[in-house]
Design a protein around this motif. Structure first.
Motif, mmCIF file in Angstrom:
data_model
loop_
_atom_site.group_PDB
_atom_site.id
_atom_site.type_symbol
_atom_site.label_atom_id
_atom_site.label_comp_id
_atom_site.label_asym_id
_atom_site.label_seq_id
_atom_site.Cartn_x
_atom_site.Cartn_y
_atom_site.Cartn_z
ATOM 1 N N GLU A 1 0.303 -14.849 -6.793
ATOM 2 C CA GLU A 1 0.441 -15.822 -5.708
ATOM 3 C C GLU A 1 1.617 -15.468 -4.797
ATOM 4 O OE1 GLU A 1 -1.479 -18.602 -5.129
ATOM 5 O OE2 GLU A 1 -2.808 -17.932 -6.725
ATOM 6 N N GLN A 2 2.561 -14.692 -5.315
ATOM 7 C CA GLN A 2 3.757 -14.350 -4.550
ATOM 8 C C GLN A 2 3.502 -13.115 -3.685
ATOM 9 O OE1 GLN A 2 7.027 -13.947 -7.258
ATOM 10 N NE2 GLN A 2 6.791 -16.013 -8.055
ATOM 11 N N PRO A 3 3.667 -13.253 -2.382
ATOM 12 C CA PRO A 3 3.406 -12.129 -1.476
ATOM 13 C C PRO A 3 4.247 -10.890 -1.782
ATOM 14 C CG PRO A 3 3.792 -14.151 -0.232
ATOM 15 C CD PRO A 3 4.060 -14.463 -1.661
ATOM 16 N N ASP A 4 5.507 -11.084 -2.197
ATOM 17 C CA ASP A 4 6.359 -9.933 -2.502
ATOM 18 C C ASP A 4 5.787 -9.104 -3.651
ATOM 19 O OD1 ASP A 4 8.170 -10.422 -0.535
ATOM 20 O OD2 ASP A 4 9.712 -11.258 -1.843
ATOM 21 N N LEU A 5 5.256 -9.765 -4.672
ATOM 22 C CA LEU A 5 4.670 -9.042 -5.803
ATOM 23 C C LEU A 5 3.400 -8.311 -5.386
ATOM 24 C CD1 LEU A 5 5.184 -11.560 -8.755
ATOM 25 C CD2 LEU A 5 6.527 -9.528 -8.187
ATOM 26 N N ARG A 6 2.598 -8.940 -4.529
ATOM 27 C CA ARG A 6 1.383 -8.265 -4.034
ATOM 28 C C ARG A 6 1.747 -7.029 -3.208
ATOM 29 N NH1 ARG A 6 -0.381 -13.563 -2.743
ATOM 30 N NH2 ARG A 6 -0.106 -13.074 -0.543
ATOM 31 N N LEU A 7 2.763 -7.164 -2.364
ATOM 32 C CA LEU A 7 3.196 -6.015 -1.559
ATOM 33 C C LEU A 7 3.740 -4.894 -2.439
ATOM 34 C CD1 LEU A 7 4.937 -7.836 1.431
ATOM 35 C CD2 LEU A 7 2.802 -6.530 1.501
ATOM 36 N N TYR A 8 4.468 -5.270 -3.488
ATOM 37 C CA TYR A 8 4.995 -4.273 -4.419
ATOM 38 C C TYR A 8 3.842 -3.537 -5.110
ATOM 39 C CZ TYR A 8 8.234 -2.204 -7.777
ATOM 40 O OH TYR A 8 8.982 -1.317 -8.520
ATOM 41 N N ALA A 9 2.825 -4.281 -5.530
ATOM 42 C CA ALA A 9 1.656 -3.669 -6.174
ATOM 43 C C ALA A 9 0.940 -2.743 -5.203
ATOM 44 C CB ALA A 9 0.705 -4.750 -6.679
ATOM 45 N N ASP A 10 0.808 -3.157 -3.950
ATOM 46 C CA ASP A 10 0.182 -2.303 -2.940
ATOM 47 C C ASP A 10 0.967 -1.015 -2.762
ATOM 48 O OD1 ASP A 10 -1.784 -4.189 -2.549
ATOM 49 O OD2 ASP A 10 -0.903 -4.990 -0.700
ATOM 50 N N ALA A 11 2.291 -1.130 -2.743
ATOM 51 C CA ALA A 11 3.133 0.054 -2.576
ATOM 52 C C ALA A 11 3.011 0.983 -3.783
ATOM 53 C CB ALA A 11 4.589 -0.357 -2.372
ATOM 54 N N LEU A 12 2.853 0.425 -4.983
ATOM 55 C CA LEU A 12 2.654 1.258 -6.174
ATOM 56 C C LEU A 12 1.350 2.048 -6.091
ATOM 57 C CD1 LEU A 12 3.747 -0.868 -9.253
ATOM 58 C CD2 LEU A 12 4.577 1.384 -8.639
ATOM 59 N N GLU A 13 0.353 1.483 -5.442
ATOM 60 C CA GLU A 13 -0.937 2.146 -5.316
ATOM 61 C C GLU A 13 -0.905 3.300 -4.309
ATOM 62 O OE1 GLU A 13 -3.772 1.682 -7.106
ATOM 63 O OE2 GLU A 13 -2.591 0.318 -8.340
ATOM 64 N N ASN A 14 0.015 3.288 -3.356
ATOM 65 C CA ASN A 14 0.108 4.352 -2.357
ATOM 66 C C ASN A 14 0.718 5.610 -2.959
ATOM 67 O OD1 ASN A 14 -0.836 2.622 -0.434
ATOM 68 N ND2 ASN A 14 1.195 2.013 0.229
ATOM 69 N N SER B 1 9.049 -1.441 3.790
ATOM 70 C CA SER B 1 10.194 -1.716 2.919
ATOM 71 C C SER B 1 9.789 -1.829 1.447
ATOM 72 C CB SER B 1 10.920 -2.982 3.370
ATOM 73 O OG SER B 1 10.063 -4.095 3.287
ATOM 74 N N LYS B 2 8.580 -2.312 1.162
ATOM 75 C CA LYS B 2 8.135 -2.401 -0.237
ATOM 76 C C LYS B 2 7.882 -1.010 -0.812
ATOM 77 C CE LYS B 2 8.509 -6.522 -1.398
ATOM 78 N NZ LYS B 2 9.540 -6.873 -2.331
ATOM 79 N N ASP B 3 7.348 -0.106 0.015
ATOM 80 C CA ASP B 3 7.168 1.278 -0.430
ATOM 81 C C ASP B 3 8.511 1.883 -0.813
ATOM 82 O OD1 ASP B 3 4.358 1.402 0.026
ATOM 83 O OD2 ASP B 3 4.708 1.755 2.155
ATOM 84 N N ILE B 4 9.520 1.624 0.008
ATOM 85 C CA ILE B 4 10.857 2.153 -0.266
ATOM 86 C C ILE B 4 11.428 1.519 -1.535
ATOM 87 C CG2 ILE B 4 13.249 2.158 0.601
ATOM 88 C CD1 ILE B 4 11.424 4.351 1.740
ATOM 89 N N ASP B 5 11.187 0.228 -1.746
ATOM 90 C CA ASP B 5 11.642 -0.421 -2.986
ATOM 91 C C ASP B 5 11.026 0.262 -4.206
ATOM 92 O OD1 ASP B 5 13.128 -2.229 -1.520
ATOM 93 O OD2 ASP B 5 11.679 -3.870 -1.724
ATOM 94 N N VAL B 6 9.727 0.539 -4.130
ATOM 95 C CA VAL B 6 9.039 1.216 -5.234
ATOM 96 C C VAL B 6 9.612 2.612 -5.439
ATOM 97 C CG1 VAL B 6 6.829 2.213 -5.952
ATOM 98 C CG2 VAL B 6 6.905 -0.113 -5.075
ATOM 99 N N LEU B 7 9.810 3.346 -4.354
ATOM 100 C CA LEU B 7 10.367 4.693 -4.478
ATOM 101 C C LEU B 7 11.768 4.671 -5.083
ATOM 102 C CD1 LEU B 7 9.143 6.449 -1.216
ATOM 103 C CD2 LEU B 7 8.377 6.844 -3.560
#
Length: 159
Positions: free
Chosen positions: A35-48, A122-128
């Motif tokens: 439900e949290q947009p930040d977690l969804r964005l983080y998951a999307d960035a992990l998939e890239n 920014s989420k991609d960078i957080d994951v990296l």
């Protein structure tokens, strides 16, 4: 004394497995459906899968935007990952983190729809940054052992 020249190779294989497990982890789908947009964005960035520098350095464009307080970005090229090269993933991610302001600027300046989906947010960078931190320890162990002419068990086990 046993020779452990293959230890760095084993560490590299372990890092490749860690990265695969991170990406294939079922928790990613849980994050993606959060439900949290930040977690969804983080998951999307992990998939890239992850001339502007010189101009920016010349005109002071980077001043105040770099995390380390510098005002210039080193003129470097992005690196490619190569699973058979020790620490190549770590070095590739490290280079992206260094060049991120230039990469971001490049995508802001171009308007080519064929590649805009490849931009890094920014989420991609957080994951990296997270992955960089995770594989920094095996990288340090590889560097330590690679510096030795004949790595031995007494060096390999603590590493």
């Amino acid at each position: 004394m046993l020779n452990f020249r293959c230890f760095s190779h084993v560490v590299n294989l372990a890092v490749q497995l860690i990265l695969k497990k991170i990406k294939d982890n079922p928790a990613v789908s849980v994050l993606a459906s959060s439900e949290q947009p930040d977690l969804r964005l983080y998951a999307d960035a992990l998939e890239n899968d992850p001339a502007i520098i010189e101009a920016g350095n010349a005109n002071g464009y980077w001043r105040g935007t770099l995390p380390d307080g510098e005002d210039k970005i080193p003129v470097l090229r992005l690196l490619r990952d190569c699973p058979t090269r020790w620490s190549s993933t770590f070095k590739m991610i490290d280079r992206v983190l260094i060049l991120y302001p230039a990469i971001q600027s490049f995508f802001q300046e171009i308007q080519i729809s064929d590649i805009t989906h490849l931009s890094i947010d920014s989420k991609d960078i957080d994951v990296l940054r997270d992955i960089h931190q995770i594989i920094e320890v095996p990288h340090a162990a590889q560097e330590l052992l690679a510096a030795e002419r004949t790595p031995a068990l007494s060096m390999a086990l603590p590493s």
